[in-house]
Scaffold this motif. Structure first.
Motif, mmCIF file in Angstrom:
data_model
loop_
_atom_site.group_PDB
_atom_site.id
_atom_site.type_symbol
_atom_site.label_atom_id
_atom_site.label_comp_id
_atom_site.label_asym_id
_atom_site.label_seq_id
_atom_site.Cartn_x
_atom_site.Cartn_y
_atom_site.Cartn_z
ATOM 1 N N ARG A 166 37.363 -22.105 -2.623
ATOM 2 C CA ARG A 166 37.944 -22.779 -3.441
ATOM 3 C C ARG A 166 40.290 -22.510 -2.453
ATOM 4 O O ARG A 166 40.195 -21.416 -2.370
ATOM 5 C CB ARG A 166 38.022 -22.576 -4.889
ATOM 6 C CG ARG A 166 36.947 -23.372 -5.634
ATOM 7 C CD ARG A 166 37.375 -24.657 -5.457
ATOM 8 N NE ARG A 166 36.211 -25.253 -6.579
ATOM 9 C CZ ARG A 166 34.794 -25.975 -5.516
ATOM 10 N NH1 ARG A 166 34.833 -25.285 -4.046
ATOM 11 N NH2 ARG A 166 33.965 -25.937 -6.765
ATOM 12 N N ASP A 168 44.744 -22.712 -4.180
ATOM 13 C CA ASP A 168 44.949 -23.058 -4.945
ATOM 14 C C ASP A 168 46.626 -23.975 -3.982
ATOM 15 O O ASP A 168 46.750 -23.675 -3.094
ATOM 16 C CB ASP A 168 46.138 -22.171 -5.644
ATOM 17 C CG ASP A 168 45.301 -21.429 -6.331
ATOM 18 O OD1 ASP A 168 44.084 -22.381 -7.402
ATOM 19 O OD2 ASP A 168 44.823 -20.417 -6.826
ATOM 20 N N TYR A 169 47.072 -25.484 -4.437
ATOM 21 C CA TYR A 169 47.650 -26.091 -3.505
ATOM 22 C C TYR A 169 48.748 -27.338 -4.799
ATOM 23 O O TYR A 169 47.627 -27.910 -5.348
ATOM 24 C CB TYR A 169 46.586 -26.794 -3.018
ATOM 25 C CG TYR A 169 47.252 -27.902 -1.670
ATOM 26 C CD1 TYR A 169 48.507 -26.889 -1.017
ATOM 27 C CD2 TYR A 169 47.685 -29.076 -2.134
ATOM 28 C CE1 TYR A 169 49.677 -28.082 0.028
ATOM 29 C CE2 TYR A 169 48.729 -29.458 -0.382
ATOM 30 C CZ TYR A 169 48.960 -29.465 -0.400
ATOM 31 O OH TYR A 169 50.292 -30.164 0.263
ATOM 32 N N ALA A 172 47.586 -26.604 -8.268
ATOM 33 C CA ALA A 172 46.018 -26.542 -9.189
ATOM 34 C C ALA A 172 45.062 -26.234 -7.806
ATOM 35 O O ALA A 172 45.460 -26.664 -6.511
ATOM 36 C CB ALA A 172 45.962 -28.502 -8.833
ATOM 37 N N ARG A 173 44.373 -26.088 -8.719
ATOM 38 C CA ARG A 173 42.918 -25.460 -7.630
ATOM 39 C C ARG A 173 41.940 -26.550 -7.778
ATOM 40 O O ARG A 173 41.962 -27.809 -8.444
ATOM 41 C CB ARG A 173 42.723 -24.443 -8.644
ATOM 42 C CG ARG A 173 40.958 -23.574 -8.327
ATOM 43 C CD ARG A 173 41.300 -22.195 -9.179
ATOM 44 N NE ARG A 173 41.843 -21.329 -9.201
ATOM 45 C CZ ARG A 173 42.612 -20.460 -9.272
ATOM 46 N NH1 ARG A 173 41.743 -19.514 -10.925
ATOM 47 N NH2 ARG A 173 43.547 -19.658 -9.893
ATOM 48 N N GLN A 174 41.971 -26.594 -6.969
ATOM 49 C CA GLN A 174 40.767 -28.083 -5.732
ATOM 50 C C GLN A 174 39.791 -27.458 -4.855
ATOM 51 O O GLN A 174 40.113 -26.023 -4.559
ATOM 52 C CB GLN A 174 41.883 -28.880 -5.011
ATOM 53 C CG GLN A 174 42.789 -29.303 -6.036
ATOM 54 C CD GLN A 174 43.779 -29.757 -5.172
ATOM 55 O OE1 GLN A 174 43.605 -30.164 -3.882
ATOM 56 N NE2 GLN A 174 45.455 -29.631 -5.041
ATOM 57 N N PRO A 175 38.994 -27.946 -4.944
ATOM 58 C CA PRO A 175 38.336 -27.379 -3.873
ATOM 59 C C PRO A 175 38.485 -27.495 -2.170
ATOM 60 O O PRO A 175 39.972 -28.577 -2.184
ATOM 61 C CB PRO A 175 36.889 -28.632 -3.201
ATOM 62 C CG PRO A 175 37.303 -29.590 -4.433
ATOM 63 C CD PRO A 175 38.470 -29.195 -5.291
ATOM 64 N N GLU A 178 39.300 -30.832 -0.026
ATOM 65 C CA GLU A 178 40.515 -31.765 -0.300
ATOM 66 C C GLU A 178 41.738 -31.022 -0.613
ATOM 67 O O GLU A 178 42.797 -31.804 -0.105
ATOM 68 C CB GLU A 178 39.968 -31.604 -2.036
ATOM 69 C CG GLU A 178 38.850 -32.872 -2.345
ATOM 70 C CD GLU A 178 38.631 -33.127 -3.818
ATOM 71 O OE1 GLU A 178 39.851 -32.272 -4.620
ATOM 72 O OE2 GLU A 178 37.344 -32.666 -4.335
ATOM 73 N N ALA A 179 42.339 -29.664 -0.524
ATOM 74 C CA ALA A 179 43.234 -29.533 -0.395
ATOM 75 C C ALA A 179 43.771 -29.487 0.814
ATOM 76 O O ALA A 179 45.021 -29.940 1.159
ATOM 77 C CB ALA A 179 43.697 -27.560 -0.363
ATOM 78 N N ALA A 182 44.680 -32.830 1.691
ATOM 79 C CA ALA A 182 46.466 -33.503 1.307
ATOM 80 C C ALA A 182 47.222 -32.958 2.127
ATOM 81 O O ALA A 182 48.433 -33.560 1.829
ATOM 82 C CB ALA A 182 45.874 -33.106 -0.558
#
Length: 279
Positions: A166, A168-169, A172-175, A178-179, A182
């Motif tokens: 995980r 933080d980006y 928001a905390r994301q998989p 995904e981060a 992005a």
């Protein structure tokens, strides 16, 4: 402002700047990049073939598997397994500044040219740092002097784009995958021979905590000196107690520094009893 890291000249103040200032970035110095490349080339030519002599952590397992050869064909899979085996932390995640300081310090350690990861690992660390991709790292799990193996495993997993990781980006905390996507970075990042052990071995999280704590402690001491000077002014205190002659008699540099600070701020007070002018 951009901080250049070379494995030699990084200061605590620069670590704090990058960890806590949203505008600070870090880049790898050209000389350090060349040094990393030379070290890596030597490792690959010397140990990265299946007839090479065994070298712990280079082409072998670790711990009880220290005498077990890892075949070149299995190296990439082995990096993944080694990271997952150590990702056993618990507790609330570290704050963002601790994670950023950790990435900065790990990249700087690699820049010295002794750990032997691929140059791309350092570039990946700095890309995460500069894109504000902050891996989620549990607070508890380090074994201290033997290395921050567990917390650094979470950092390594995020760098590798592991599905379980995980990040933080942008609030928001994301998989992790995904981060990373992005942020515009390649999602898949292959860790090759020696990369995992280089990322895991070291007390870098502990060092990050120490650097930030020392910085904050200095600020607390400075605030305490200001509070002391103001209190003496309010209470019509005796400034003679802070005369240099008194503090030369005691072997405490910090005490002398505080005394100097108090006199600098309150030495001309019209409310407090002024210190004697004689030495």
């Amino acid at each position: 402002m951009t901080v250049e890291i070379d494995g030699e000249g990084l200061t605590a103040a620069q670590v704090v700047q990058v960890a806590r200032a949203s505008s600070e970035d870090a880049v790898l110095a050209a000389a350090a990049r060349e040094r990393l490349g030379r070290t890596r080339a030597y490792i690959e030519s010397r140990w990265m073939h299946d007839e090479a002599p065994l070298m712990y952590g280079f082409n072998t397992g670790v711990g009880s598997f220290k005498d077990q050869r890892v075949l070149v064909a299995d190296m990439e899979e082995y990096q993944s397994r080694l990271i997952r085996a150590h990702a056993s932390g618990v507790g609330e995640p570290f704050e963002q500044d601790v994670v950023r300081a950790t990435m900065m310090l790990r990249a700087n350690a690699f820049a010295a040219g002794y750990s032997g990861p691929a140059v791309g690992v350092v570039d990946r660390l700095l890309a995460f740092l500069n894109e504000r991709l902050h891996p989620v790292i549990p607070r508890k799990g380090s074994v201290g002097a033997s290395g921050d193996l567990a917390p650094l495993a979470y950092l390594a997993a995020a760098l590798g784009g592991f599905p379980e990781a995980r990040i933080d980006y942008r609030g928001a905390r994301q998989p992790a995958r995904e981060a990373i996507a992005a942020a515009g970075l390649p999602v898949d990042f292959a860790l090759v021979a020696k990369d995992a052990s280089a990322l895991l071995n070291g007390s870098t999280v502990s060092l990050a905590l120490g650097v930030l704590a020392a910085h904050d402690a200095r600020r607390v001491v400075q605030a305490a000196d200001v509070a002391l000077a103001m209190s003496l002014e309010a209470m019509r205190g005796e400034l003679a107690a802070f005369h240099p002659a008194v503090h030369r008699a005691r072997p405490h540099p910090g005490q002398r520094s505080t005394a100097r600070n108090v006199l600098k701020m309150a030495g001309d007070s019209r409310r407090s009893t002024r210190p004697p002018t004689t030495r």
